[in-house]
Scaffold this active site. Structure first.
Site, mmCIF file in Angstrom:
data_model
loop_
_atom_site.group_PDB
_atom_site.id
_atom_site.type_symbol
_atom_site.label_atom_id
_atom_site.label_comp_id
_atom_site.label_asym_id
_atom_site.label_seq_id
_atom_site.Cartn_x
_atom_site.Cartn_y
_atom_site.Cartn_z
ATOM 1 N N ALA A 196 0.892 -1.396 -0.312
ATOM 2 C CA ALA A 196 0.058 0.180 0.069
ATOM 3 C C ALA A 196 0.668 1.114 -0.050
ATOM 4 C CB ALA A 196 -0.718 -0.109 1.180
ATOM 5 N N GLY A 253 0.509 -5.122 0.599
ATOM 6 C CA GLY A 253 -0.379 -4.922 0.034
ATOM 7 C C GLY A 253 -0.426 -5.356 -1.054
ATOM 8 N N GLU A 276 -0.488 -9.129 -0.808
ATOM 9 C CA GLU A 276 -1.816 -9.518 -0.740
ATOM 10 C C GLU A 276 -2.857 -9.319 -1.782
ATOM 11 O OE1 GLU A 276 -1.971 -6.299 2.162
ATOM 12 O OE2 GLU A 276 -2.778 -7.666 3.684
ATOM 13 N N GLU A 293 4.537 -5.694 7.311
ATOM 14 C CA GLU A 293 3.772 -3.977 7.590
ATOM 15 C C GLU A 293 4.432 -3.749 9.641
ATOM 16 O OE1 GLU A 293 2.414 -6.602 5.805
ATOM 17 O OE2 GLU A 293 0.807 -5.757 4.463
HETATM 18 N N1 CO8 Z 1 4.977 3.214 -0.103
HETATM 19 C C1 CO8 Z 1 4.987 4.647 -1.193
HETATM 20 N N2 CO8 Z 1 5.970 4.667 -1.881
HETATM 21 C C2 CO8 Z 1 7.202 3.665 -1.982
HETATM 22 C C3 CO8 Z 1 6.520 2.118 -1.205
HETATM 23 C C4 CO8 Z 1 5.590 2.191 -0.971
HETATM 24 N N3 CO8 Z 1 4.864 1.185 -0.171
HETATM 25 N N4 CO8 Z 1 7.722 1.562 -1.577
HETATM 26 C C5 CO8 Z 1 8.435 1.626 -2.395
HETATM 27 N N5 CO8 Z 1 8.128 3.005 -1.851
HETATM 28 C C6 CO8 Z 1 8.933 4.536 -3.118
HETATM 29 C C7 CO8 Z 1 10.079 5.473 -2.183
HETATM 30 O O1 CO8 Z 1 9.406 5.587 -1.007
HETATM 31 C C8 CO8 Z 1 10.629 5.614 -3.609
HETATM 32 O O2 CO8 Z 1 10.306 6.448 -3.582
HETATM 33 P P1 CO8 Z 1 11.295 8.174 -3.591
HETATM 34 O O3 CO8 Z 1 12.199 7.691 -5.404
HETATM 35 O O4 CO8 Z 1 10.316 9.235 -4.242
HETATM 36 O O5 CO8 Z 1 11.783 7.987 -2.915
HETATM 37 C C9 CO8 Z 1 10.311 4.789 -4.488
HETATM 38 O O6 CO8 Z 1 9.211 3.920 -4.443
HETATM 39 C C10 CO8 Z 1 12.065 3.314 -4.765
HETATM 40 O O7 CO8 Z 1 11.789 3.201 -3.356
HETATM 41 P P2 CO8 Z 1 13.109 2.784 -2.780
HETATM 42 O O8 CO8 Z 1 14.568 3.622 -2.951
HETATM 43 O O9 CO8 Z 1 12.896 2.487 -1.741
HETATM 44 O O10 CO8 Z 1 13.761 1.090 -3.139
HETATM 45 P P3 CO8 Z 1 14.556 -0.002 -3.227
HETATM 46 O O11 CO8 Z 1 15.416 -0.382 -3.983
HETATM 47 O O12 CO8 Z 1 16.169 0.790 -2.105
HETATM 48 O O13 CO8 Z 1 13.870 -0.635 -2.194
HETATM 49 C C11 CO8 Z 1 11.356 -2.164 -0.732
HETATM 50 C C12 CO8 Z 1 12.136 -1.397 -2.114
HETATM 51 C C13 CO8 Z 1 12.733 -2.653 -0.427
HETATM 52 C C14 CO8 Z 1 10.760 -2.074 -1.763
HETATM 53 C C15 CO8 Z 1 11.937 -0.738 -0.232
HETATM 54 O O14 CO8 Z 1 10.695 0.069 -1.463
HETATM 55 C C16 CO8 Z 1 10.182 -0.854 0.793
HETATM 56 O O15 CO8 Z 1 10.365 -1.317 1.998
HETATM 57 N N6 CO8 Z 1 9.098 -0.399 0.739
HETATM 58 C C17 CO8 Z 1 8.021 -0.482 1.432
HETATM 59 C C18 CO8 Z 1 7.457 -2.418 1.389
HETATM 60 C C19 CO8 Z 1 6.166 -2.123 2.518
HETATM 61 O O16 CO8 Z 1 6.779 -1.175 3.744
HETATM 62 N N7 CO8 Z 1 5.768 -2.471 2.325
HETATM 63 C C20 CO8 Z 1 4.083 -2.183 2.822
HETATM 64 C C21 CO8 Z 1 3.873 -1.462 3.076
HETATM 65 S S1 CO8 Z 1 2.422 -0.757 4.322
HETATM 66 C C22 CO8 Z 1 1.307 -2.221 3.428
HETATM 67 O O17 CO8 Z 1 0.824 -2.680 2.804
HETATM 68 C C23 CO8 Z 1 -0.489 -1.878 3.918
HETATM 69 C C24 CO8 Z 1 -1.492 -3.428 3.591
HETATM 70 C C25 CO8 Z 1 -3.040 -3.080 4.325
HETATM 71 C C26 CO8 Z 1 -3.568 -2.766 3.274
HETATM 72 C C27 CO8 Z 1 -3.010 -2.671 2.120
HETATM 73 C C28 CO8 Z 1 -3.736 -2.489 0.634
HETATM 74 C C29 CO8 Z 1 -3.911 -1.994 -0.280
#
Ligand code: CO8
Length: 258
Positions: free
Chosen positions: A66, A109, A112, A132
């Site tokens: 998400a 998400g 999921e 999460e």
């Molecule tokens: N939300 C918003 N932006 C994101 C997300 C995200 N989940 N994941 C990545 N991005 C963005 C980053 O902020 C970054 O943007 P910017 O260049 O503007 O800073 C861009 O994508 C590239 O990401 P990274 O620079 O972080 O890339 P890396 O290769 O270094 O890392 C990862 C990749 C490991 C995937 C890392 O981006 C990460 O950890 N992302 C978050 C993963 C996460 O925590 N996901 C769970 C989110 S919570 C959730 O899903 C709750 C579910 C509940 C309901 C679901 C409904 C859909």
């Protein structure tokens, strides 16, 4: 075809390919993605010329979860009153087969969403996880339920409580993934699989999907009774007559989805 802001929708024969397309955010699922995916699925469900759907992302990310930036400042009431993420139930309610073709990150998400699909084909670079807990929340789109049903309590607890990722091999061993393929072949294999499914009689495919899904929602006895009823009902279709005649006459079946 119709234009969407955050997804691409393409057709090859009876298969529709829906590609998540927010590359700058690793396909993070925000409200617009939900609107676009829902609208696309409404179109595809009502289109009799569509027999199966492939849902995919990029080579780097199926979806990294998400959209955290969109959720960051929300209050309990913001989440509750609009049933934030509730709309994603649309994917699970879709009546035709959907194949998730997953390369790269399928986190939160994203994992999921993949688990709402019927088959999950993983590229060898796929990474699955429910991170999460690291954000101070828990899975909110079915992860605590569907992951547990897919991989069992031990591994679900491990993944959901630690937030660690699992690679494609571990995901296949655990039963989350139908098949693993080299990343370069992902779309080809997913399309071939979807085409195979789309060449069957659509009513039997839709009823088969519904019947398998019953196994997750009810007791064995109720599930068996449901299967028996819908099995009998398929003898009302023209395609049952055609499929069996084709076998007896040693020729390919020509289904008309009726
Ligand atoms: N939300 C918003 N932006 C994101 C997300 C995200 N989940 N994941 C990545 N991005 C963005 C980053 O902020 C970054 O943007 P910017 O260049 O503007 O800073 C861009 O994508 C590239 O990401 P990274 O620079 O972080 O890339 P890396 O290769 O270094 O890392 C990862 C990749 C490991 C995937 C890392 O981006 C990460 O950890 N992302 C978050 C993963 C996460 O925590 N996901 C769970 C989110 S919570 C959730 O899903 C709750 C579910 C509940 C309901 C679901 C409904 C859909």
């Amino acid at each position: 075809g119709p234009e969407f802001e955050t997804i691409l929708l393409e057709r090859t024969g009876r298969v529709a390919v829906l590609t998540l397309n927010r590359p700058k955010a690793l396909n993070a699922l925000n409200s617009q993605v939900l609107l676009d995916v829902s609208a696309a699925l409404d179109l595809l469900e009502n289109d009799e010329s569509v027999g199966a759907v492939v849902l995919t992302g990029s080579e780097r990310a199926f979806a990294a979860g998400a959209d955290i930036k969109e959720m960051q400042s929300k209050s309990y009431m913001d989440m509750f009153l609009v049933d934030h993420f509730g709309g994603w139930d649309r994917v699970a309610a879709f009546r035709k087969p959907i194949i998730a073709a997953v390369a790269g990150y399928a986190l939160g998400g994203g994992c999921e969403l993949a688990m709402m699909c019927d088959l999950l084909i993983a590229a060898d670079n796929a990474k699955f996880g429910q991170p999460e807990i690291k954000l101070g929340i828990i899975p909110g789109m079915g992860g605590s339920q569907r992951l547990t049903k897919a991989v069992g309590k031990a591994k679900a607890m491990d993944l959901i409580l630690t937030g660690r990722n699992m690679d494609a091999e571990e995901a296949e061993r655990a039963g989350l993934v139908s098949r693993i393929v080299p990343a370069a072949d992902l779309l080809t294999v997913a399309l071939e699989t979807a085409q195979t499914i789309a060449s069957m009689s659509l009513p039997s495919v839709m009823i088969a999907k519904e019947s398998v899904n019953r196994a997750f929602e009810t007791t064995l006895g109720e599930g068996l009774r449901f299967e028996r009823r819908v099995f009998h009902s398929l003898f009302a279709t023209e395609d049952q007559k055609e499929g069996m005649a084709a076998f007896v006459e040693k020729r390919a079946a020509d289904f008309h989805n009726r």
